[in-house]
Design an enzyme around this catalytic site. Structure first.
Site, mmCIF file in Angstrom:
data_model
loop_
_atom_site.group_PDB
_atom_site.id
_atom_site.type_symbol
_atom_site.label_atom_id
_atom_site.label_comp_id
_atom_site.label_asym_id
_atom_site.label_seq_id
_atom_site.Cartn_x
_atom_site.Cartn_y
_atom_site.Cartn_z
ATOM 1 N N GLN A 63 -2.916 10.744 -3.561
ATOM 2 C CA GLN A 63 -1.816 10.982 -2.628
ATOM 3 C C GLN A 63 -1.908 12.330 -1.935
ATOM 4 O O GLN A 63 -1.154 12.610 -1.005
ATOM 5 C CB GLN A 63 -0.475 10.864 -3.356
ATOM 6 N N CYS A 69 3.942 9.204 -4.369
ATOM 7 C CA CYS A 69 3.468 8.555 -5.597
ATOM 8 C C CYS A 69 4.043 7.163 -5.775
ATOM 9 O O CYS A 69 3.351 6.245 -6.225
ATOM 10 C CB CYS A 69 3.794 9.418 -6.807
ATOM 11 N N HIS A 359 8.205 11.387 -10.845
ATOM 12 C CA HIS A 359 6.866 10.899 -10.508
ATOM 13 C C HIS A 359 6.728 9.455 -10.956
ATOM 14 O O HIS A 359 7.200 9.081 -12.033
ATOM 15 C CB HIS A 359 5.805 11.764 -11.189
ATOM 16 N N ASN A 380 -2.910 7.205 -12.455
ATOM 17 C CA ASN A 380 -2.187 8.161 -11.634
ATOM 18 C C ASN A 380 -2.686 8.092 -10.192
ATOM 19 O O ASN A 380 -3.587 7.302 -9.874
ATOM 20 C CB ASN A 380 -2.366 9.573 -12.213
#
Length: 439
Positions: A63, A69, A359, A380
């Site tokens: 990102q 996110c 997040h 992630n």
């Protein structure tokens, strides 16, 4: 209120001289970063990157310098469905495409929200909350669903990243100046007895043009080209919505948001919503089912064991090592070295602004020992340079303390949970911590 007397400082210094551990710490911190000195080496063996149940997933995305996110995580869930259908070893949807429409819809959401505050005093708390929040990159699951169901998706190559889409801070600041100016101008026109429709139209046009300059023009049609073990393929003349419905699968309506908010004002087995939180007007309602952490975790694991990844929201600001890719409250010992207590309950973290979801990521595996969860594998969106090629590991105890939300397919819920989900939600305050945005 009491002032600090100079004699009190003398007392503090006298007590400080007796703290030998703090003298040693002061020497260490002269040339070392504070956050790098708390790791408990003996605990690292418990955070090995092995999992008894692991879903094979695609390489991670990045990102960059943006707070997208939640969009990355949502598109990562969807791309696994496409990858299964077409046997793809690598693929990304255009995060830029989805972020463009998110920004545009948030601009409209802000403008329309101001209609409710044309007559109130300027320091009305809800108005000030809306003005201070402005336009951000962050979002939540239901906001992601609203975007995809309205605008569809496109491959990354069809609308690639730009400098502005990957580094959004300055662009956001310009949008927020314009929107706050709109709020001031609209309230003044209303006070003067004038209509604001023309002003709305002008601001929408100006900011749409600005978004196109920053992000590029979203495609209306495109060709889907891909390569797999069978060779090259192309599917021509698709709209973004056709691509989503026909080739990804209209699956988002099957999932709901399950949260763990252990505060006195949110009983379990009840649903909640947050006003003035959203992007697409007329889109999916922001709605949560609040469950005990053990129930949330049980649903999360049940979905993982059926080979389905889990979008989840957490607080990643504590007990983590970004480079190693570890989140574990047992691996980092602050209290022994600092000689002060930092323990705060999850309830108090929410009530006293210490913690909230900030997040969103995707859980892709779990390690079970005698059916008891020990650690989780996480995909992630911080690139492949950190963690294990961009994948992370989180301990079970960290999950309990810092995970606030999991997105679960309704088929995994019990009858009692389904019944609770179908009830009308309680409306929280606009500034409630469960309305925080994942960035």
């Amino acid at each position: 209120m009491k002032e600090i007397k100079l004699t009190r400082i003398d007392e503090l210094n006298e007590k400080l001289n007796a703290k030998k551990t703090q003298l040693a710490l002061r020497r260490v911190l002269y040339s070392n970063d504070l956050q790098n000195i708390f790791t408990k080496q003996e605990e690292e063996q418990n955070m090995q990157f092995y999992f008894s149940n692991e879903i094979k997933t695609l390489p991670v995305a990045n990102q960059k310098q943006s707070g997208r996110c939640w969009i990355f995580a949502g598109l990562n869930v969807l791309r696994e469905e496409l990858a299964k259908k077409y046997n793809l070893k690598s693929f990304e949807f255009s995060q830029n495409y989805t972020a463009f429409w998110d920004k545009f819809e948030k601009i409209n959401y802000f403008i329309e929200s101001i209609d409710d505050f044309l007559d109130v005093h300027y320091d009305d708390r809800t108005l000030q909350h809306i003005l201070k929040t402005g336009i951000q990159d962050g979002g939540q699951w239901d906001m992601f669903v609203s975007l995809i169901e309205k605008y569809g998706v496109v491959p990354k190559e069809v609308m690639p990243e730009t400098t502005s889409s990957s580094n959004t801070r300055f662009m956001n600041s310009i949008i927020n100046v314009k929107l706050r100016k709109y709020a001031a101008d609209a309230r003044l026109l209303h006070k003067e007895g004038k209509k604001i429709d023309e002003l709305k139209s002008q601001v929408i046009e100006e900011l749409y043009t600005f978004l196109v300059s920053c992000f590029g023009l979203p495609p209306q049609k495109f060709d889907f080209e891909y390569q797999n073990d069978e060779g090259y393929h192309i599917i021509k003349d698709l709209t973004p919505l056709e691509f989503y419905h026909k080739h990804v699968g209209d699956i988002l309506g099957d999932y709901i948001s399950v949260i763990h908010a252990p505060t006195f004002d949110k009983p379990y087995m009840k649903t909640y919503t947050v006003p003035y939180l959203g992007n697409v007007i007329g889109g999916r309602e922001i709605k949560y089912l609040n469950l005990d952490i053990n129930e949330l975790k049980e649903l999360t694991i049940k979905q993982l064991l059926n080979n389905e990844v889990v979008w989840f929201g957490s607080d990643v600001a504590r007990y983590g090592d970004r480079k190693k890719g570890v989140w574990d409250d047992n691996t980092f010992d602050y209290e022994t070295l600092l000689e002060m207590s930092l323990e705060i309950s999850k309830e108090d973290q929410l009530l006293y602004s210490q913690g909230a979801m900030n997040h969103a990521m995707v859980i892709t595996g779990v390690h079970l020992d005698n059916n008891i969860s020990k650690r989780f594998k996480i995909e992630n969106s911080w690139g492949s340079e950190n963690g294990n090629k961009g994948y992370y590991v989180a301990s079970d105890s960290w999950f309990d303390k810092f995970v606030y939300q999991s997105i679960i397919n309704k088929k995994y819920l019990t009858k009692e949970q389904i019944k609770a989900w179908n009830e009308k939600p309680t409306v929280l305050k606009p500034w409630d911590p469960m309305g925080s945005l994942a960035k």
